[in-house]
Scaffold this active site. Structure first.
Site, PDB file in Angstrom:
ATOM      1  N   ASP A  57       0.854  -1.188   0.000  1.00  0.00           N
ATOM      2  CA  ASP A  57       0.000   0.000   0.000  1.00  0.00           C
ATOM      3  C   ASP A  57       0.893   1.241   0.000  1.00  0.00           C
ATOM      4  O   ASP A  57       0.775   2.120   0.842  1.00  0.00           O
ATOM      5  CB  ASP A  57      -0.930  -0.015   1.211  1.00  0.00           C
ATOM      6  CG  ASP A  57      -1.932   1.129   1.199  1.00  0.00           C
ATOM      7  OD1 ASP A  57      -2.062   1.796   0.149  1.00  0.00           O
ATOM      8  OD2 ASP A  57      -2.569   1.378   2.240  1.00  0.00           O
ATOM      9  N   ILE A  58       1.826   1.277  -0.945  1.00  0.00           N
ATOM     10  CA  ILE A  58       2.772   2.382  -1.028  1.00  0.00           C
ATOM     11  C   ILE A  58       2.095   3.589  -1.675  1.00  0.00           C
ATOM     12  O   ILE A  58       1.568   3.498  -2.780  1.00  0.00           O
ATOM     13  CB  ILE A  58       4.023   1.976  -1.825  1.00  0.00           C
ATOM     14  CG1 ILE A  58       4.712   0.784  -1.133  1.00  0.00           C
ATOM     15  CG2 ILE A  58       4.980   3.148  -1.966  1.00  0.00           C
ATOM     16  CD1 ILE A  58       5.864   0.213  -1.911  1.00  0.00           C
ATOM     17  N   GLU A  59       2.114   4.710  -0.978  1.00  0.00           N
ATOM     18  CA  GLU A  59       1.478   5.941  -1.448  1.00  0.00           C
ATOM     19  C   GLU A  59       2.518   7.072  -1.444  1.00  0.00           C
ATOM     20  O   GLU A  59       3.702   6.827  -1.630  1.00  0.00           O
ATOM     21  CB  GLU A  59       0.269   6.273  -0.565  1.00  0.00           C
ATOM     22  CG  GLU A  59      -0.777   5.155  -0.544  1.00  0.00           C
ATOM     23  CD  GLU A  59      -1.940   5.429   0.398  1.00  0.00           C
ATOM     24  OE1 GLU A  59      -2.034   6.562   0.922  1.00  0.00           O
ATOM     25  OE2 GLU A  59      -2.754   4.514   0.628  1.00  0.00           O
ATOM     26  N   GLN A  60       2.076   8.289  -1.271  1.00  0.00           N
ATOM     27  CA  GLN A  60       2.959   9.448  -1.113  1.00  0.00           C
ATOM     28  C   GLN A  60       3.916   9.634  -2.287  1.00  0.00           C
ATOM     29  O   GLN A  60       5.043  10.114  -2.123  1.00  0.00           O
ATOM     30  CB  GLN A  60       3.751   9.331   0.196  1.00  0.00           C
ATOM     31  CG  GLN A  60       2.914   9.066   1.420  1.00  0.00           C
ATOM     32  CD  GLN A  60       1.918  10.179   1.714  1.00  0.00           C
ATOM     33  OE1 GLN A  60       2.101  11.309   1.297  1.00  0.00           O
ATOM     34  NE2 GLN A  60       0.854   9.857   2.424  1.00  0.00           N
ATOM     35  N   SER A  61       3.498   9.230  -3.478  1.00  0.00           N
ATOM     36  CA  SER A  61       4.305   9.389  -4.701  1.00  0.00           C
ATOM     37  C   SER A  61       5.620   8.618  -4.665  1.00  0.00           C
ATOM     38  O   SER A  61       6.519   8.879  -5.464  1.00  0.00           O
ATOM     39  CB  SER A  61       4.600  10.872  -4.984  1.00  0.00           C
ATOM     40  OG  SER A  61       3.411  11.614  -5.107  1.00  0.00           O
TER      41      SER A  61
END
Length: 414
Positions: free
Chosen positions: A150-154
């Site tokens: 669930d990698i987010e934050q660009s």
């Protein structure tokens, strides 16, 4: 002519080695021990918004995803600790609760990233190996059934990439390596899932800037692990749909069905940067949010409408995997409407409703089903789902082989 075709087919198949013909349908799909249709929920490892221990979660949830594992100041070494308010007894109590859920048939995964996962660097082999070994050790120590990305934050993006099929950025190459290494280490029962926000996937087809930045950012990773991916639940919330084609420019049932089908049917990426081949329906889960129990500005719909979306998708894709929500605690606070709706829907689907021999699920057993089964037996085009396998296994011996073909051909002669 029909009899002649029958005889030729039988004679031809008899000369094929048994290793090609006597093939269990389970070998053509992921062998992970999961129900055909699943209800998935994220469990928050903090007390704000909920106060549920894992053992207090309703047993109706098939998959529980623990959020979140993070990296320390090195930006590559993973760490996880259960919340000390929920688990004053520490790791031992948490591990017992993981086992408790597993003993009643639930799968418990650990998720990396989320909105609080700001740091990740995989720029070289040392960082890659640090992430892999620390992640692997956490999964093994706590006894998790799998790993959720669930990698987010660009942190995942396409800046500098030119091809979806042949990634060159260390982040994408190393994440693909890590996923395969984890799968190889833990074996065929290992569960690998993803929860990207929708701009990172379908956004690669329709955003005005196309193949750029986060828009389509997960596509190289997703394409690189499709062979070991158990399922993906793209987040259809917290991000606008304004750049999708009309009338799919707002939150709602039609939009969620449209973007879900993009995952299954595939799509051309914007700016001519390649084609994303669709995933198997059983690899796709609807990802939605539950907060208020009704409509909300971030894309939430009432549970009944989520149920209608799933029914529509199952009508076209009988092996469609299920539904996920953020979060288990929020759903509990709003009366467990999401869980109740999905559980009742999936529990009403009986395997006995499968028409034996109807491999393409068009409601009849005919020559098209014979062709599909021939291609499977000849290893030309394997069956793509467990549901197809159960339909093709007409004599119910757990193996799809020439004897099932004979029976289906006999059915078509009647």
């Amino acid at each position: 002519m029909r009899i002649l075709s029958y005889i030729i087919t039988i004679l031809f198949l008899q000369f094929i080695p048994n290793s090609l013909v006597l093939d269990t349908y389970a070998e053509s799909i992921e062998s992970v021990d999961l129900p055909e249709h699943i209800v998935v929920g994220y469990w928050e490892n903090w007390t704000t918004g909920q106060n549920l221990k894992l053992s207090q979660i309703d047993e109706g949830w098939d998959v529980i995803i623990v959020s979140f594992m993070l990296t320390d100041s090195s930006n590559s070494h993973c760490w996880f600790t259960p919340d000390d308010t929920l688990y004053p007894g520490g790791n031992a109590d948490f591990i017992e609760d993981v086992k408790f859920c597993q003993n009643r048939g639930q799968k418990v995964l650990i998720s990396f990233g989320g909105a609080i996962g700001y740091s990740l660097e995989l720029n070289n082999n040392a960082q890659r190996d640090d992430f892999y070994t620390s992640c692997r050790d956490i999964i093994e120590y706590y006894g998790f059934d799998g790993f959720d990305i669930d990698i987010e934050q660009s942190l995942i993006n396409l800046e500098g990439e030119t091809s979806m099929l042949n990634p060159t950025k260390p982040m994408n190459i190393n994440l693909i390596y890590i996923c395969h290494a984890l799968n190889d280490y833990f074996g065929e029962d290992f569960i690998l899932t993803m929860a990207p926000e929708h701009p990172y996937v379908q956004g690669g087809a329709y955003w005005w800037s196309g193949w750029h930045g986060i828009w389509g950012g997960y596509l190289p990773l997703l394409n690189g692990v499709r062979d070991i991916l158990t399922f993906i639940h793209v987040q259809f919330y917290n991000n606008v749909f304004s750049d999708y084609p009309s009338p799919y420019q707002q939150y709602g049932k039609e939009t969620y069905i449209f973007v879900t089908e993009l995952l299954i049917n595939g799509f051309d990426t914007a700016k001519g940067n390649g084609h994303f081949d669709g995933l198997k329906p059983e690899q796709v889960v609807l990802g939605v949010i539950t907060q208020s129990g009704g409509y909300s500005e971030n894309g939430e719909l009432p549970a009944t409408e989520y149920g209608e979306i799933i029914e529509a998708l199952l009508g076209k894709y009988p092996s469609f995997r299920g539904a996920m929500t953020w979060s288990i605690g929020n759903d509990k606070k709003t009366g467990s409407k999401f869980l109740t709706t999905m559980r009742e829907l999936f529990d009403s689907l009986s395997p006995n409703e499968i028409l034996k021999g109807d491999i393409n699920f068009d409601g009849i057993v005919n020559n098209e089903d014979i062709i599909i089964l021939k291609k499977h037996l000849l290893k030309i085009e394997p069956l793509t789902s467990e549901l197809q396998g159960k339909s093709a296994d007409i004599n119910e011996d757990g193996i799809v082989n020439i004897f099932d073909l004979i029976k289906i051909m006999n059915l078509c002669k009647r």
